[in-house]
Enzyme design. Sequence first.
Site, PDB file in Angstrom:
ATOM      1  CG  ASP A  13      -2.363   1.420   1.023  1.00 38.38           C
ATOM      2  OD1 ASP A  13      -2.696   1.035   0.487  1.00 38.38           O
ATOM      3  OD2 ASP A  13      -2.066   1.439   2.240  1.00 38.38           O
TER       4      ASP A  13
ATOM      5  CG  HIS B  63       1.816   2.882   3.957  1.00 42.26           C
ATOM      6  ND1 HIS B  63       2.149   1.192   4.276  1.00 42.26           N
ATOM      7  CD2 HIS B  63       0.159   2.822   4.410  1.00 42.26           C
ATOM      8  CE1 HIS B  63       0.373   0.960   4.506  1.00 42.26           C
ATOM      9  NE2 HIS B  63      -0.198   1.948   4.042  1.00 42.26           N
TER      10      HIS B  63
HETATM   11 ZN    ZN Z   1      -1.983   0.963   3.963  1.00 40.86          ZN
END
Ligand code: ZN
Length: 1135
Positions: free
Chosen positions: A396, A600
């Site tokens: 992600d 992230h």
């Molecule tokens: Zn994520």
Amino acid sequence: MHAESPSQYARTNFSVGSKWVKHLSKDRLGTFLDGRYGDVNLGAVLFTERIDDSRHEQPSFEEAVKQEFVPIKKGTAFGPSCACFIRSYFTNHWVKVHLKIPSSWVKYERVQFEFDPSCEALIFDTSGTPLHGITGGYGGERRVEYVLSPEIRRKGSVDLVIEVSCNGMFGNGDMVASPDDNRWFNINSADLVVPNQEAWRLMWDFNTLRQLSDSLPGNHPLQNQALIAANKIINTFRHDDSTSISRARQVAEQVFGEGWEKKGDRIYKEGRGVVQVWGIGHCHIDTAWLWPYSVTQQKVARSWATQVDLMERFPEHRFCASSAQQWKWLEQLYPKLFDKVKAKVLSGQFHPVGGSWVENDSNMPSGEALTRQLIFGQRFFQSRFGLRSKTGWLPDSFGFTGALPQIIREADMPYFFTQKISWNNINSFPHTTFNWIGIDGSQVLTHMTPVGQSASPTWVDDVKRAIENNKNQESNDKALLVFGNGDGGGKRLRRIRAAANESRETLLPLVSMGSSVDEFYAAVEKETNEGKSLPNWHGELYLEFHRGTCIIKKGNRKSEILLREVELVATLASLQKHSYSYPKDDIDALWENLLLNQFHDVLPGSAIGMVYEDAERIYDEIARKGKKLTEDAIRVLIPSSISLPLEDGVLSELGKGRIFAVNTLHFSRKEVVTVPLIGPAVFVNSLKNEAVQVSRGGENGYVIVEVESGSMAPISLSLDTHTSRAQAFETPSGDFVLKNANIELKISKGRITSLYDVVIGRELIPEGRDGGLIIFEDKPLFWDAWDVEWYHLQTGRPLQFESPRIVETGPAYASIESIIKYDKSTIKVIISITALPATEIAGSRSNIRFDAEVDWRQRHEFLKFEIPLDIHHPTATFDTAFGNLTRPTHRNTSLDIAKFEVCGHKYADLSEYGYGLAILSESKYGFAAEGDILRISLLRSATAPDPIQDQGYNSFAWALLPHANHFYDSDVPLAAHLFNSPVHLRHVPDVVGVPAGIQMGLTHHGLITVEGARNVILETIKRGDDDDYSARWRSRDPTVILRLYEAYGGHAKTKIRIDSRIGVKKAALTNFLEDVKSELKLETAPSLDRPVGSDTEDTILSLNFRGFQVHTVKLTVAAHIAVSQLDGWINILRI
Ligand SMILES: [Zn+2]
């Protein structure tokens, strides 16, 4: 001819014989579970028994600490969601439940406790072992039942403790918006129920048929078959006839195959033998996002407790989880559950993946930080479970630096998994399974799941996408189906079994279960001839989305540089002084926290405000503790020296002495340094004597320092008459000029209209153009804090440097100040130049430095600085981890168009043959190269999910560095390092018996230097991870780790010189995990700074690099070297 049999075909026909109305048959499926018909459809028979009165169940509200009980009942509301008056956190409430199960219920197949607080919760037993996670509410992720074991039912009662957490699966906002602080959650149910298991199974059968009917192409045989069967089920079912359920289930067997259910997990062994889809459970748990770290700790426990429970019931179930940090939290906070999970790891069912500390951002962390993500992750898994991951796992993160393949390989992983590039909003990425080749030529076997979600809730549609979206069918038809609910973790294993059944034959691919991610990759590797039949992708995996996230990262950059310095000085101190032990645990703890903030959704700026309260606390702690560790080590190296500028409380200590500059970089430097003139009068006066310039207000002295690589020098140089002098002045026509002997900058009517290279007589700004600050509108389509869209470039409005004022006029340092009032914001910028060039490389030009302090009050606006250049080239160069990468300055194709805002670390450069200019950055990461314009992104002002992003006080700096020659022959990477790592000033008092400080000098050669190639940077010096710190080297010799990389993109042949005093016994090349790859030959050369006639010899290691290659060198050194202060690394001697 075959035997004739009489036809049964009726002679006459008086029936209606209507053709089916397919779309109505399909729509009808919606009524079978629909609430409107809930009293007469399948919903009416799902529960055989339900008890919800207080005679049988006494939930109590418990304040966890005080142990006070308050009776509560259904309808009671928990809240508010945020205890903002104490500290910004989502609130938790503890509930104690006593369940009494009627003895008559022993006969039922299943009894479950249904608890729906309409938010998340975790059920514990009374000893504190987490048993099961709850996701309340009525969303698709709903999971509110805890199945009571046969023992509990036999016993007839059980006590449970429930931690109710006031947040939904996606926090308390709506994915994008900031959270609602005053959200309340009602107990919808707290019931003891007996589900009618056959009715539930019918519902799951029906749902699977419905999915087949919805997902498969119209008029395909299987689609028709599923639709017909589902309609037949509705026709067969009678809510008042329990026997109709089994008849209806037999209808489903017409599609799923006779007796499919009894086969259990054996079903995966049947079928065509060629498995295309490999299923593995996973729930992507964001380490922080719409909730803070503390909530993630609970999410981990909830999700993984549920997985352990599922593994008991579904033997084929495998589950993978990344992020060593999440495992460590589980170990610390839920040790009993950790033990259960560990047992499942050791039995091969629960798989640690990714080998990283968190699923980090992979654009912004430095090369060294990326290595630590993997070192800390792999070492954690190895220490707890005796294994390492083989597959890098960043499903992600918002794009991937081209340095990553090498970093992954050096952490002992050949494989890489992601899916994020499928989020591109301009171009569709062309590959599913491919060799990803990084900037140095390293490759990782990469699979980007064609299902397209990081944790899909698995349904027929996903299985279908696993094949249909596979873009490399010709070279590899396998796909990884990573299923489960993200950020909460649910499973639909039974549906996979139904969908996996071979009797459906042709259309759906077979799904396998029971393998690991690593096994999937190993199979792909084998079938593609070790990847040789796969396509290649070179360079970064640029995400065409979430580009607006690279700009608020000062804490990250400062912490990375601080930890680099801590490790350097602590290593030297540990080698010098026996009584100083390398503070490994303290340093590791700081690294772990820095790595955590690189998650992230944290580092990019896409999390809610309360996450940044945590993140800033962490950065403050790193700064405070890192500074203390540095101080402790430097005090060993230079006893009794004091850090400058002076802090309160040390003023009285300050006697006579000298000021020294410590250079922690491994190249020499000569520069103008600002020294605050504070302290006792005698000290200030002596300093003033050394300064080549005192600021007009008298608060600062400007001194010149020249320091060799990795060493220390006194600040006593003067400007000689040949040195260029810095000047600032106003021309008769009202223009403002900053100049020295090589560069001249002119501000006219508030804009930079001229940047002139005095040495070669070249104007760098095109005729009629100008540079300076510029504001853009910033209204992305959906993800406010994440995104900036290309159309923002159409809205630029240049800002003027208002009423410039000359502050310092030289000769060492000259500056101009401008205070810009823009709307509600105030931007103060000091533009400065010194007398000296940026680096010691011949022909180096000077930095023009911009220091900004901003009171930022804008909404949905984007502040940048831009400079148009009379330089033309199709690509520009950007600093990245362990190297650089080029991106187009033109917009030929849609791939080029997508790169309108890109990530860079310490510099962005636009060069043509013979000349170039770089923007240097000490804390910003967003850049753009648009034709002949170079831009740096400074501040944004999104309002969601953090309503106050970048608001209030900000301070940061950037610089313009013109250079003769193309980037490849420039000093840009060196200048960028210098710009980011200022020297440390120390006051060294006179020693008793030593004449006045003015007579003190310093021998200086860096202890470890790189010779023969200026394109190689010595990034890290630290102690070995496996050294025995407790016993002070008694059990084994200490080791020192060096990490070096080639920074430009070409080969290098170097000699590493290691001072004789380090006493190298052995040297080896290792990977990042310090596994030895090959021994290095030890050569020697006469020491540089020993008296003539002395036979001491330095160690020389020959090391070759290819472009952007990283080398890790492990030195085994003498167990202990007796060194007195005068024989130490940094010697203070009388001249
Ligand atoms: Zn994520």
